[in-house]
Design a protein around this motif. Structure first.
Motif, PDB file in Angstrom:
ATOM      1  N   PRO A 244      -2.055 -13.306  13.807  1.00  0.00           N
ATOM      2  CA  PRO A 244      -2.184 -12.042  14.376  1.00  0.00           C
ATOM      3  C   PRO A 244      -1.447 -11.062  13.249  1.00  0.00           C
ATOM      4  N   LYS A 245      -0.611 -12.002  12.056  1.00  0.00           N
ATOM      5  CA  LYS A 245      -0.431 -11.191  11.121  1.00  0.00           C
ATOM      6  C   LYS A 245      -1.589 -10.483  10.336  1.00  0.00           C
ATOM      7  N   ARG A 246      -2.586 -11.365   9.802  1.00  0.00           N
ATOM      8  CA  ARG A 246      -3.585 -10.978   8.571  1.00  0.00           C
ATOM      9  C   ARG A 246      -4.505 -10.228   9.984  1.00  0.00           C
ATOM     10  N   MET A 247      -4.860 -10.426  10.925  1.00  0.00           N
ATOM     11  CA  MET A 247      -5.923  -9.234  11.727  1.00  0.00           C
ATOM     12  C   MET A 247      -4.469  -7.449  11.217  1.00  0.00           C
ATOM     13  N   THR A 248      -4.081  -8.238  12.165  1.00  0.00           N
ATOM     14  CA  THR A 248      -3.069  -6.264  11.518  1.00  0.00           C
ATOM     15  C   THR A 248      -3.299  -5.760  10.060  1.00  0.00           C
ATOM     16  N   ILE A 249      -2.856  -7.058   8.969  1.00  0.00           N
ATOM     17  CA  ILE A 249      -2.753  -6.376   7.503  1.00  0.00           C
ATOM     18  C   ILE A 249      -4.563  -5.955   7.230  1.00  0.00           C
ATOM     19  N   GLY A 250      -5.301  -6.546   7.809  1.00  0.00           N
ATOM     20  CA  GLY A 250      -6.523  -6.168   7.739  1.00  0.00           C
ATOM     21  C   GLY A 250      -6.851  -5.542   8.460  1.00  0.00           C
ATOM     22  N   LEU A 251      -6.461  -5.044   9.862  1.00  0.00           N
ATOM     23  CA  LEU A 251      -7.078  -3.424   9.991  1.00  0.00           C
ATOM     24  C   LEU A 251      -6.280  -2.540   9.256  1.00  0.00           C
ATOM     25  N   VAL A 252      -4.523  -2.242   8.500  1.00  0.00           N
ATOM     26  CA  VAL A 252      -4.540  -1.440   8.753  1.00  0.00           C
ATOM     27  C   VAL A 252      -4.756  -1.368   7.400  1.00  0.00           C
ATOM     28  N   SER A 253      -5.007  -1.812   6.169  1.00  0.00           N
ATOM     29  CA  SER A 253      -5.748  -1.994   4.759  1.00  0.00           C
ATOM     30  C   SER A 253      -6.922  -0.929   5.130  1.00  0.00           C
ATOM     31  N   LEU A 254      -8.184  -1.729   5.999  1.00  0.00           N
ATOM     32  CA  LEU A 254      -9.314  -1.065   6.069  1.00  0.00           C
ATOM     33  C   LEU A 254      -9.178   0.396   6.709  1.00  0.00           C
ATOM     34  N   PHE A 255      -8.200   0.707   7.360  1.00  0.00           N
ATOM     35  CA  PHE A 255      -8.001   2.240   7.809  1.00  0.00           C
ATOM     36  C   PHE A 255      -7.574   3.313   7.276  1.00  0.00           C
ATOM     37  N   LEU A 256      -6.554   2.332   5.882  1.00  0.00           N
ATOM     38  CA  LEU A 256      -6.005   3.230   5.300  1.00  0.00           C
ATOM     39  C   LEU A 256      -7.305   2.916   4.092  1.00  0.00           C
ATOM     40  N   SER A 257      -8.180   2.543   3.454  1.00  0.00           N
ATOM     41  CA  SER A 257      -9.721   2.252   2.791  1.00  0.00           C
ATOM     42  C   SER A 257     -10.199   3.739   3.052  1.00  0.00           C
ATOM     43  N   LEU A 258     -10.977   3.578   4.060  1.00  0.00           N
ATOM     44  CA  LEU A 258     -11.912   4.918   4.568  1.00  0.00           C
ATOM     45  C   LEU A 258     -11.250   6.119   4.704  1.00  0.00           C
ATOM     46  N   VAL A 259     -10.362   5.845   5.255  1.00  0.00           N
ATOM     47  CA  VAL A 259      -9.133   7.381   5.038  1.00  0.00           C
ATOM     48  C   VAL A 259      -9.552   7.909   3.397  1.00  0.00           C
ATOM     49  N   ALA A 260      -8.667   6.522   2.567  1.00  0.00           N
ATOM     50  CA  ALA A 260      -9.415   7.512   0.413  1.00  0.00           C
ATOM     51  C   ALA A 260     -10.792   8.024   0.165  1.00  0.00           C
ATOM     52  N   ALA A 261     -11.511   7.221   1.333  1.00  0.00           N
ATOM     53  CA  ALA A 261     -13.280   7.139   1.172  1.00  0.00           C
ATOM     54  C   ALA A 261     -13.304   8.908   1.531  1.00  0.00           C
TER      55      ALA A 261
END
Length: 373
Positions: free
Chosen positions: A292-309
């Protein structure tokens, strides 16, 4: 107090509905009011029934009627009813629910509020924790069995269901005597062996859920990495003869560079987290915290990358066409915010549930101060 609460909701209903909305009663507020009123009336009714039963001085009748109510309350998690019955008639705590004491029944039914209430009655907890049922199973054996379907589905996804089952097992394991952790039932199984046997299908479903989710997100994250990396070397407007970007001194260009860098680093982090999930050993214990920790970090990072893109894309469009179309910035920003909003709407509920179940307050917490010794 009950009259005060009822008056509050009646006043809120009058002010909000009649003076502000001037329409028929809003369903949301009306439902809240009805729920609160029903809860208050139920408490009054339970207290009155208990008083009448005690007044009869008929032990068998009190035991039978209150016991029947407690059996249903344990199954559906109505801990207030159980608390009131015990306060009125303390001996009812030893009532057997389908052959099990209430503590065992709460574990079997996965009713954490009932469990928390009885857990605080230290004398009862210590005694019942050592009791065995007809299959020679203790409380930890009960926690090792699969939860009923209606309690298993309180969380979404097989992985989070597996995590909740592990949380129950670890919680009961805290207070059980060390010797009972390795006790054998009639099938010659320890609690851990029972847990593994009863949860093998759920474990498999959790593995598939994690792999499917991580695989899908990895594709998106990898595409974002590619775009962000390529954009860093093909800056808008091109370069001067000395190699410096043409818009280097422009504030919008700096926004592009910063957002593109954030998109690159965030998407790379996301890819690494999802790869960590895909290459995990998927042991039972991994579902408690690691996955769950890896999935949480992955989803947060993915959302942040999409917003930044999307921000980098908006900055690029603004730099290129702002001299010809001065009003282009606002509609571009609105348009590029749509994908980020869609991602948030689709994945945010899962992210909230992951964070709450992994890092949020434990479901096994103090229920009422009056039972603390």
């Amino acid at each position: 107090m009950i009259l005060l609460v009822a008056g509050f909701w009646r006043g809120l209903h009058f002010v909000v509905l009649d003076h502000m909305l001037c329409i028929t009663p809003a369903p949301a507020i009306k439902n809240i009011h009805d729920s609160k009123a029903m809860h208050a009336q139920s408490n009054i009714l339970v207290k009155r029934i208990c008083e009448i039963l005690i007044g009869t001085e008929d032990h068998d009748k009190v035991w039978k009627i209150l016991g029947s109510g407690i059996t249903t309350a344990v199954k559906y998690g109505a801990y207030e009813l159980i608390e009131e019955c015990i306060l009125t008639y303390p001996g009812i705590i030893w009532y057997s629910v389908e052959g099990l004491y209430m503590f065992h029944a709460a574990i079997k039914e996965r009713q954490e509020r009932v469990y928390n209430l009885i857990y605080q009655m230290s004398d009862h907890k210590v005694f019942v924790a050592t009791q065995l049922d007809k299959e020679n199973e203790n409380a930890l054996h009960m926690a090792a069995k699969l939860a009923p379907p209606h309690r298993l589905n309180v969380v979404t996804g097989a992985a989070l269901q597996m995590q909740r089952e592990l949380q129950w097992f670890k919680e009961v394991e805290k207070f059980i005597e060390p010797s009972y952790k390795e006790a054998l039932n009639t099938e010659k199984q320890t609690p851990r062996m029972v847990f593994t046997d009863k949860h093998k299908d759920l474990l498999k479903e959790g593995q598939e859920w994690m792999k499917d989710t991580a695989s899908s997100c990895t594709v998106v994250a990898a595409l974002t990495v590619t775009m962000a990396f390529a954009a860093a070397f093909t800056v808008p407007g091109g370069n001067q003869d000395n190699g410096k970007p043409l818009f280097l001194d422009d504030g919008v260009f700096m926004l592009f560079i910063v957002s593109d860098a954030i998109a690159l680093f965030s998407s790379t982090t996301s890819v690494l987290m999802f790869l960590g999930i895909l290459t995990s050993r998927y042991a039972e214990g991994d579902f408690l915290y690691a996955l769950p920790k890896r999935m949480t970090i992955g989803l947060v990072s993915l959302f942040l990358s999409l917003v930044a893109a999307m921000i980098a894309f908006s900055a690029t469009i603004t730099l290129v066409v702002r001299d010809k179309v001065t009003w282009i910035a606002a509609p571009v920003v609105i348009a590029t915010s749509i994908p980020a909003c869609l991602f948030a709407l689709l994945q945010f509920p899962l992210l909230v549930e992951l964070v709450y179940s992994t890092y949020g307050p434990s479901v096994f917490r103090k229920q009422n101060d009056r039972w603390m010794h």
